[in-house]
Design an enzyme around this catalytic site. Structure first.
Site, PDB file in Angstrom:
ATOM      1  N   ASN A 106       0.839  -1.223   0.000  1.00  0.00           N
ATOM      2  CA  ASN A 106       0.000   0.000   0.000  1.00  0.00           C
ATOM      3  C   ASN A 106       0.861   1.256   0.000  1.00  0.00           C
ATOM      4  O   ASN A 106       0.799   2.087   0.896  1.00  0.00           O
ATOM      5  CB  ASN A 106      -0.965   0.003   1.187  1.00  0.00           C
ATOM      6  CG  ASN A 106      -0.258   0.085   2.526  1.00  0.00           C
ATOM      7  OD1 ASN A 106       0.892  -0.340   2.655  1.00  0.00           O
ATOM      8  ND2 ASN A 106      -0.933   0.638   3.522  1.00  0.00           N
ATOM      9  N   HIS A 244      -2.851  -9.214  11.394  1.00  0.00           N
ATOM     10  CA  HIS A 244      -3.138  -8.577  12.688  1.00  0.00           C
ATOM     11  C   HIS A 244      -4.511  -8.908  13.305  1.00  0.00           C
ATOM     12  O   HIS A 244      -5.344  -8.027  13.517  1.00  0.00           O
ATOM     13  CB  HIS A 244      -2.980  -7.063  12.597  1.00  0.00           C
ATOM     14  CG  HIS A 244      -3.570  -6.410  11.370  1.00  0.00           C
ATOM     15  ND1 HIS A 244      -4.872  -6.591  10.973  1.00  0.00           N
ATOM     16  CD2 HIS A 244      -3.024  -5.584  10.447  1.00  0.00           C
ATOM     17  CE1 HIS A 244      -5.094  -5.895   9.874  1.00  0.00           C
ATOM     18  NE2 HIS A 244      -3.992  -5.287   9.531  1.00  0.00           N
ATOM     19  N   ASN A 290      -4.921   0.429  13.777  1.00  0.00           N
ATOM     20  CA  ASN A 290      -6.055  -0.233  13.135  1.00  0.00           C
ATOM     21  C   ASN A 290      -5.616  -1.624  12.689  1.00  0.00           C
ATOM     22  O   ASN A 290      -4.748  -1.727  11.844  1.00  0.00           O
ATOM     23  CB  ASN A 290      -6.525   0.601  11.935  1.00  0.00           C
ATOM     24  CG  ASN A 290      -7.725  -0.029  11.256  1.00  0.00           C
ATOM     25  OD1 ASN A 290      -8.453  -0.801  11.888  1.00  0.00           O
ATOM     26  ND2 ASN A 290      -7.937   0.274   9.992  1.00  0.00           N
ATOM     27  N   ASP A 317       3.459  -5.253  11.808  1.00  0.00           N
ATOM     28  CA  ASP A 317       2.670  -4.161  11.204  1.00  0.00           C
ATOM     29  C   ASP A 317       3.377  -2.820  11.436  1.00  0.00           C
ATOM     30  O   ASP A 317       2.739  -1.799  11.724  1.00  0.00           O
ATOM     31  CB  ASP A 317       1.235  -4.137  11.756  1.00  0.00           C
ATOM     32  CG  ASP A 317       0.279  -3.359  10.849  1.00  0.00           C
ATOM     33  OD1 ASP A 317       0.702  -2.897   9.767  1.00  0.00           O
ATOM     34  OD2 ASP A 317      -0.897  -3.222  11.233  1.00  0.00           O
TER      35      ASP A 317
HETATM   36 ZN    ZN Z   1      -3.771  -3.795   8.089  1.00  0.00          ZN
HETATM   37 ZN    ZN Z   2      -0.462  -3.118   7.886  1.00  0.00          ZN
END
Ligand code: ZN
Ligand code: ZN
Length: 438
Positions: A106, A244, A290, A317
């Protein structure tokens, strides 16, 4: 074997003397000397003789562990090199004991075409201290509308596919992507989230969010998408990886699907395993992530799932954010915490002395399990195998400060905390890539 890329550095010669070597892959837990010649482990034993000219590292009282593997790193490259680049993120990884990291797609632009993926490979070869593997996006621009050229991206070296940061909102698209997995022999890593339930939530929906008057993110925002993704994976017999996982209900879906033969793996993060939404009372924006920090009951369920193997591995993460994205009111702050440099210390201190987790299980969940999921060689401390390990001093304490972190960003959930357990050195792919104080 999946491909990873890093700089070509000189191979290491080194004798690490007297560390407690813990390698769950071969059931080893004993004080040993480990000799590395030209980047390869050549002897593991008692009182290994020092070859002429080889540097000796005294590691008495330290742990020597198979190096860690992170399946979930946001490198911010390309597009946000002000927040992190491959040099800084790989240095942070090395300082955390990691010998391989896998970059999420991303970015800006997203890793949704082979040329973007290939340019990242060249960058990793020029800049990365530790081997970097690359996820490719499932959909163009992470828009959940149009699939990427998955076959071409797999051929170009993508380890798997993920729109992480965004959910795959469209069931039909997720199904089609899973059908394509059959020709690519890869997996899809899902960020489970139902946008309509997430709404404008900024923290876990519960007693604490009610007290603070903040918009909540209910656990069902995650668990509904987990259930839906598992259903589609079961139907298509496709390999699914859950990013996650944060709620007990998600774990119930996961355990049930696994029992019925769904090919699913899952990760949990250091922050979800050790912190709860109570901490958000401080309104510290570094605790905004998140999925959000959940209540103690969810945290406990995650720890038990990690112990039992329902959760396969720990992933950080690692999500660097510039100061201006965090130094704003809690509601407006970006989601995410950096995590590569603190992961082992945080989990070790929280779980091993109190016996919630044994050290071999922790090592397996941070090193060999994620390596298996990615499809790279499992780090192991054996003769004739490449040196992929870290040496940790479990007695050493250190304070997490902006200056102590090698990431370009200091948005750590543990900023200011004093942690116990310090990575003294890391050897990745036979190269010395980190040494404390050097
Ligand atoms: Zn994520
Ligand atoms: Zn992530």
């Amino acid at each position: 074997m999946q491909r990873v890329w890093c700089r070509d550095l000189p191979a290491t010669d080194m004798l690490v003397r007297g560390a407690r070597v813990v390698d769950p892959l071969i059931g080893l837990d004993a004080v040993r000397d480990v000799l590395v010649r030209k980047g390869v482990v050549t002897a593991v034993g008692d009182a290994v003789e020092t070859p002429k000219g080889v540097r000796v590292v005294d590691a008495a009282g330290c742990l020597l562990l198979p190096g860690f593997v992170d399946l979930h790193t946001h490198t911010r490259v390309p597009g946000r090199e002000d927040e992190e680049d491959l040099a800084s993120v790989s240095r942070a990884a090395a300082a955390g004991g990691y010998v391989a990291i896998f970059a999420m797609a991303n970015t800006d632009p997203a890793v949704d075409t082979a040329p973007v993926l290939e340019s990242l490979q060249r960058k990793a070869q020029a800049e990365a201290l530790v081997p970097v593997g690359l996820f490719a996006a499932v959909t163009r621009g992470l828009q959940s509308a149009e699939l990427t050229e998955m076959w071409e991206l797999a051929e170009a070296g993508a380890v798997g596919f993920s729109d992480d940061g965004r959910p795959l909102a469209n069931c039909h698209i997720l199904r089609r992507a899973m059908q394509y997995l059959k020709v690519t022999d890869r997996f899809i890593a899902v960020h489970a989230q139902d946008d309509s339930l997430m709404g404008a939530g900024v923290m876990h929906e519960g007693a604490v969010s009610a007290r603070l008057g903040l918009a909540g993110i209910p656990t069902i925002s995650e668990s509904i998408d987990v259930a839906r993704s598992l259903e589609i994976a079961a139907y298509e017999d496709a390999r699914l990886h859950l990013c996650h996982v944060s709620t007990a209900r998600s774990l119930e879906h996961l355990a049930l699907a696994r029992q019925s033969g769904v090919r699913v793996t899952a990760e949990a993060t250091p922050h979800h395993l050790t912190l709860t939404d109570e901490a958000v009372e401080s309104l510290d924006s570094n605790l905004k992530m998140n999925p959000p920090l959940r209540p103690e009951s969810d945290r406990k369920a995650l720890v038990e799932a990690l112990r039992s193997g329902v959760i396969d591995c720990i992933a950080t993460d690692h999500a660097p954010h510039a100061q201006q994205e965090k130094e704003v009111p809690f509601e407006e702050a970006a989601f995410g915490t950096v995590g590569l440099e603190t992961a082992f210390a945080v989990i070790y201190a929280a779980m091993v002395p109190g016996k919630q987790l044994t050290l071999p299980v922790l090592v397996e969940r941070m090193s060999q399990a994620p390596a298996r999921i990615a499809g790279i060689a499992e780090p192991t401390i054996q003769s004739k195998r490449p040196a992929d390990f870290c040496v940790v001093d479990p007695r050493a304490t250190w304070q997490v400060t902006a200056a102590s972190l090698h990431s370009k960003c200091a948005n750590s959930a543990w900023l200011g905390a004093t942690l116990k357990g310090r990575v003294k050195l890391t050897v990745a792919a036979g190269r010395l890539v980190w040494e404390d104080g050097a």
